[in-house]
Design a protein around this motif. Sequence first.
Motif, PDB file in Angstrom:
ATOM      1  N   ILE A 102      -3.517  -7.005 -20.819  1.00 26.93           N
ATOM      2  CA  ILE A 102      -3.762  -6.580 -22.204  1.00 26.93           C
ATOM      3  C   ILE A 102      -4.414  -5.197 -22.209  1.00 26.93           C
ATOM      4  O   ILE A 102      -4.115  -4.353 -23.043  1.00 26.93           O
ATOM      5  CB  ILE A 102      -4.646  -7.608 -22.925  1.00 26.93           C
ATOM      6  N   SER A 103      -5.300  -4.976 -21.259  1.00 24.93           N
ATOM      7  CA  SER A 103      -5.964  -3.685 -21.142  1.00 24.93           C
ATOM      8  C   SER A 103      -5.308  -2.855 -20.056  1.00 24.93           C
ATOM      9  O   SER A 103      -4.825  -3.392 -19.059  1.00 24.93           O
ATOM     10  CB  SER A 103      -7.437  -3.877 -20.787  1.00 24.93           C
ATOM     11  N   TRP A 104      -5.298  -1.547 -20.227  1.00 22.94           N
ATOM     12  CA  TRP A 104      -4.739  -0.681 -19.193  1.00 22.94           C
ATOM     13  C   TRP A 104      -5.837  -0.024 -18.362  1.00 22.94           C
ATOM     14  O   TRP A 104      -5.564   0.660 -17.391  1.00 22.94           O
ATOM     15  CB  TRP A 104      -3.865   0.408 -19.819  1.00 22.94           C
ATOM     16  N   LEU A 105      -7.096  -0.263 -18.702  1.00 27.12           N
ATOM     17  CA  LEU A 105      -8.220   0.345 -17.978  1.00 27.12           C
ATOM     18  C   LEU A 105      -8.578  -0.552 -16.786  1.00 27.12           C
ATOM     19  O   LEU A 105      -9.573  -1.262 -16.783  1.00 27.12           O
ATOM     20  CB  LEU A 105      -9.400   0.529 -18.926  1.00 27.12           C
ATOM     21  N   LEU A 106      -7.727  -0.494 -15.793  1.00 27.90           N
ATOM     22  CA  LEU A 106      -7.852  -1.345 -14.617  1.00 27.90           C
ATOM     23  C   LEU A 106      -8.219  -0.481 -13.424  1.00 27.90           C
ATOM     24  O   LEU A 106      -7.425   0.355 -12.993  1.00 27.90           O
ATOM     25  CB  LEU A 106      -6.539  -2.087 -14.355  1.00 27.90           C
ATOM     26  N   PHE A 107      -9.410  -0.698 -12.854  1.00 24.78           N
ATOM     27  CA  PHE A 107      -9.926   0.157 -11.798  1.00 24.78           C
ATOM     28  C   PHE A 107     -10.211  -0.584 -10.498  1.00 24.78           C
ATOM     29  O   PHE A 107     -10.647   0.028  -9.519  1.00 24.78           O
ATOM     30  CB  PHE A 107     -11.220   0.843 -12.261  1.00 24.78           C
ATOM     31  N   ILE A 108     -10.001  -1.902 -10.495  1.00 25.31           N
ATOM     32  CA  ILE A 108     -10.352  -2.734  -9.351  1.00 25.31           C
ATOM     33  C   ILE A 108      -9.089  -3.303  -8.732  1.00 25.31           C
ATOM     34  O   ILE A 108      -8.205  -3.776  -9.450  1.00 25.31           O
ATOM     35  CB  ILE A 108     -11.292  -3.878  -9.801  1.00 25.31           C
ATOM     36  N   PRO A 109      -8.966  -3.277  -7.388  1.00 29.19           N
ATOM     37  CA  PRO A 109      -7.739  -3.782  -6.753  1.00 29.19           C
ATOM     38  C   PRO A 109      -7.356  -5.203  -7.172  1.00 29.19           C
ATOM     39  O   PRO A 109      -6.172  -5.486  -7.352  1.00 29.19           O
ATOM     40  CB  PRO A 109      -8.079  -3.709  -5.252  1.00 29.19           C
ATOM     41  N   SER A 110      -8.326  -6.070  -7.351  1.00 26.36           N
ATOM     42  CA  SER A 110      -8.008  -7.468  -7.675  1.00 26.36           C
ATOM     43  C   SER A 110      -7.386  -7.631  -9.062  1.00 26.36           C
ATOM     44  O   SER A 110      -6.850  -8.689  -9.380  1.00 26.36           O
ATOM     45  CB  SER A 110      -9.271  -8.331  -7.577  1.00 26.36           C
ATOM     46  N   GLN A 111      -7.436  -6.585  -9.879  1.00 28.14           N
ATOM     47  CA  GLN A 111      -6.826  -6.644 -11.198  1.00 28.14           C
ATOM     48  C   GLN A 111      -5.308  -6.410 -11.150  1.00 28.14           C
ATOM     49  O   GLN A 111      -4.635  -6.590 -12.160  1.00 28.14           O
ATOM     50  CB  GLN A 111      -7.471  -5.606 -12.125  1.00 28.14           C
ATOM     51  N   TYR A 112      -4.807  -6.009 -10.001  1.00 25.67           N
ATOM     52  CA  TYR A 112      -3.385  -5.717  -9.850  1.00 25.67           C
ATOM     53  C   TYR A 112      -2.693  -6.832  -9.065  1.00 25.67           C
ATOM     54  O   TYR A 112      -3.242  -7.368  -8.113  1.00 25.67           O
ATOM     55  CB  TYR A 112      -3.185  -4.375  -9.129  1.00 25.67           C
ATOM     56  N   THR A 113      -1.472  -7.124  -9.462  1.00 27.30           N
ATOM     57  CA  THR A 113      -0.726  -8.229  -8.867  1.00 27.30           C
ATOM     58  C   THR A 113       0.226  -7.784  -7.773  1.00 27.30           C
ATOM     59  O   THR A 113       0.380  -8.449  -6.760  1.00 27.30           O
ATOM     60  CB  THR A 113       0.072  -8.966  -9.958  1.00 27.30           C
ATOM     61  N   TYR A 114       0.885  -6.645  -7.996  1.00 25.74           N
ATOM     62  CA  TYR A 114       1.945  -6.209  -7.093  1.00 25.74           C
ATOM     63  C   TYR A 114       1.554  -4.909  -6.402  1.00 25.74           C
ATOM     64  O   TYR A 114       1.094  -3.966  -7.058  1.00 25.74           O
ATOM     65  CB  TYR A 114       3.249  -6.013  -7.869  1.00 25.74           C
ATOM     66  N   TRP A 115       1.779  -4.875  -5.088  1.00 24.07           N
ATOM     67  CA  TRP A 115       1.374  -3.738  -4.271  1.00 24.07           C
ATOM     68  C   TRP A 115       2.512  -3.264  -3.391  1.00 24.07           C
ATOM     69  O   TRP A 115       3.313  -4.074  -2.892  1.00 24.07           O
ATOM     70  CB  TRP A 115       0.195  -4.130  -3.369  1.00 24.07           C
ATOM     71  N   GLY A 116       2.562  -1.937  -3.180  1.00 23.23           N
ATOM     72  CA  GLY A 116       3.478  -1.390  -2.209  1.00 23.23           C
ATOM     73  C   GLY A 116       2.897  -1.474  -0.811  1.00 23.23           C
ATOM     74  O   GLY A 116       1.769  -1.922  -0.608  1.00 23.23           O
ATOM     75  N   GLN A 117       3.663  -0.996   0.154  1.00 22.71           N
ATOM     76  CA  GLN A 117       3.249  -1.076   1.554  1.00 22.71           C
ATOM     77  C   GLN A 117       2.338   0.087   1.943  1.00 22.71           C
ATOM     78  O   GLN A 117       1.712   0.059   2.992  1.00 22.71           O
ATOM     79  CB  GLN A 117       4.484  -1.087   2.469  1.00 22.71           C
ATOM     80  N   GLY A 118       2.273   1.106   1.096  1.00 22.45           N
ATOM     81  CA  GLY A 118       1.412   2.245   1.356  1.00 22.45           C
ATOM     82  C   GLY A 118       2.133   3.396   2.029  1.00 22.45           C
ATOM     83  O   GLY A 118       3.129   3.203   2.731  1.00 22.45           O
ATOM     84  N   THR A 119       1.623   4.600   1.799  1.00 19.56           N
ATOM     85  CA  THR A 119       2.149   5.795   2.451  1.00 19.56           C
ATOM     86  C   THR A 119       0.964   6.630   2.937  1.00 19.56           C
ATOM     87  O   THR A 119      -0.013   6.810   2.214  1.00 19.56           O
ATOM     88  CB  THR A 119       3.063   6.590   1.490  1.00 19.56           C
ATOM     89  N   GLN A 120       1.057   7.124   4.167  1.00 25.27           N
ATOM     90  CA  GLN A 120      -0.051   7.837   4.782  1.00 25.27           C
ATOM     91  C   GLN A 120      -0.108   9.285   4.310  1.00 25.27           C
ATOM     92  O   GLN A 120       0.903   9.993   4.318  1.00 25.27           O
ATOM     93  CB  GLN A 120       0.090   7.813   6.308  1.00 25.27           C
ATOM     94  N   VAL A 121      -1.303   9.695   3.909  1.00 27.22           N
ATOM     95  CA  VAL A 121      -1.570  11.093   3.574  1.00 27.22           C
ATOM     96  C   VAL A 121      -2.662  11.584   4.514  1.00 27.22           C
ATOM     97  O   VAL A 121      -3.735  10.982   4.588  1.00 27.22           O
ATOM     98  CB  VAL A 121      -2.023  11.233   2.106  1.00 27.22           C
ATOM     99  N   THR A 122      -2.372  12.652   5.234  1.00 29.95           N
ATOM    100  CA  THR A 122      -3.341  13.238   6.156  1.00 29.95           C
ATOM    101  C   THR A 122      -3.526  14.702   5.803  1.00 29.95           C
ATOM    102  O   THR A 122      -2.556  15.457   5.771  1.00 29.95           O
ATOM    103  CB  THR A 122      -2.885  13.106   7.615  1.00 29.95           C
ATOM    104  N   VAL A 123      -4.771  15.081   5.529  1.00 26.51           N
ATOM    105  CA  VAL A 123      -5.093  16.460   5.167  1.00 26.51           C
ATOM    106  C   VAL A 123      -5.927  17.050   6.292  1.00 26.51           C
ATOM    107  O   VAL A 123      -7.032  16.574   6.577  1.00 26.51           O
ATOM    108  CB  VAL A 123      -5.842  16.531   3.837  1.00 26.51           C
ATOM    109  N   SER A 124      -5.402  18.078   6.927  1.00 26.61           N
ATOM    110  CA  SER A 124      -6.112  18.714   8.038  1.00 26.61           C
ATOM    111  C   SER A 124      -6.951  19.883   7.536  1.00 26.61           C
ATOM    112  O   SER A 124      -6.590  20.554   6.567  1.00 26.61           O
ATOM    113  CB  SER A 124      -5.118  19.206   9.083  1.00 26.61           C
TER     114      SER A 124
END
Length: 125
Positions: A102-124
């Motif tokens: 109902i709310s879109w102000l979601l800041f905590i991981p547990s508030q989300y149901t579906y997750w991707g596998q992730g992508t690595q970002v490396t800043v040198s």
Amino acid sequence: QVQPVESGGGLVQAGGSLRLSCVVSGRAFSDYVMGWFRQAPGKEREFVAVANWSGGDTRYVDSVKGRFAISRDNAKNTVYLQMDSLKPEDTGVYYCAAARSISWLLFIPSQYTYWGQGTQVTVSS
């Protein structure tokens, strides 16, 4: 079945830019609040940005304000994270997440149901 899939990560020098993409399979993409999170080695997963159902409203963690921009294209079932002026402390695995809420102000991981596998970002430095 809702499945986010991220892409666009890589190695970049400090001050550079990257654009992450997240394509979400399944129906009714516009019904989902979309967020980006990141996780550095040895640290907890942290909120980065969130966009409401249309993308017209967004929020960011203070450390990326003015440098990162989240956007979404509901016709393409895709959410983006444009990252400019990257810093070494932005290094981590970046995750896209989807939630029906109902709310879109979601800041905590547990508030989300579906997750991707992730992508690595490396800043040198």
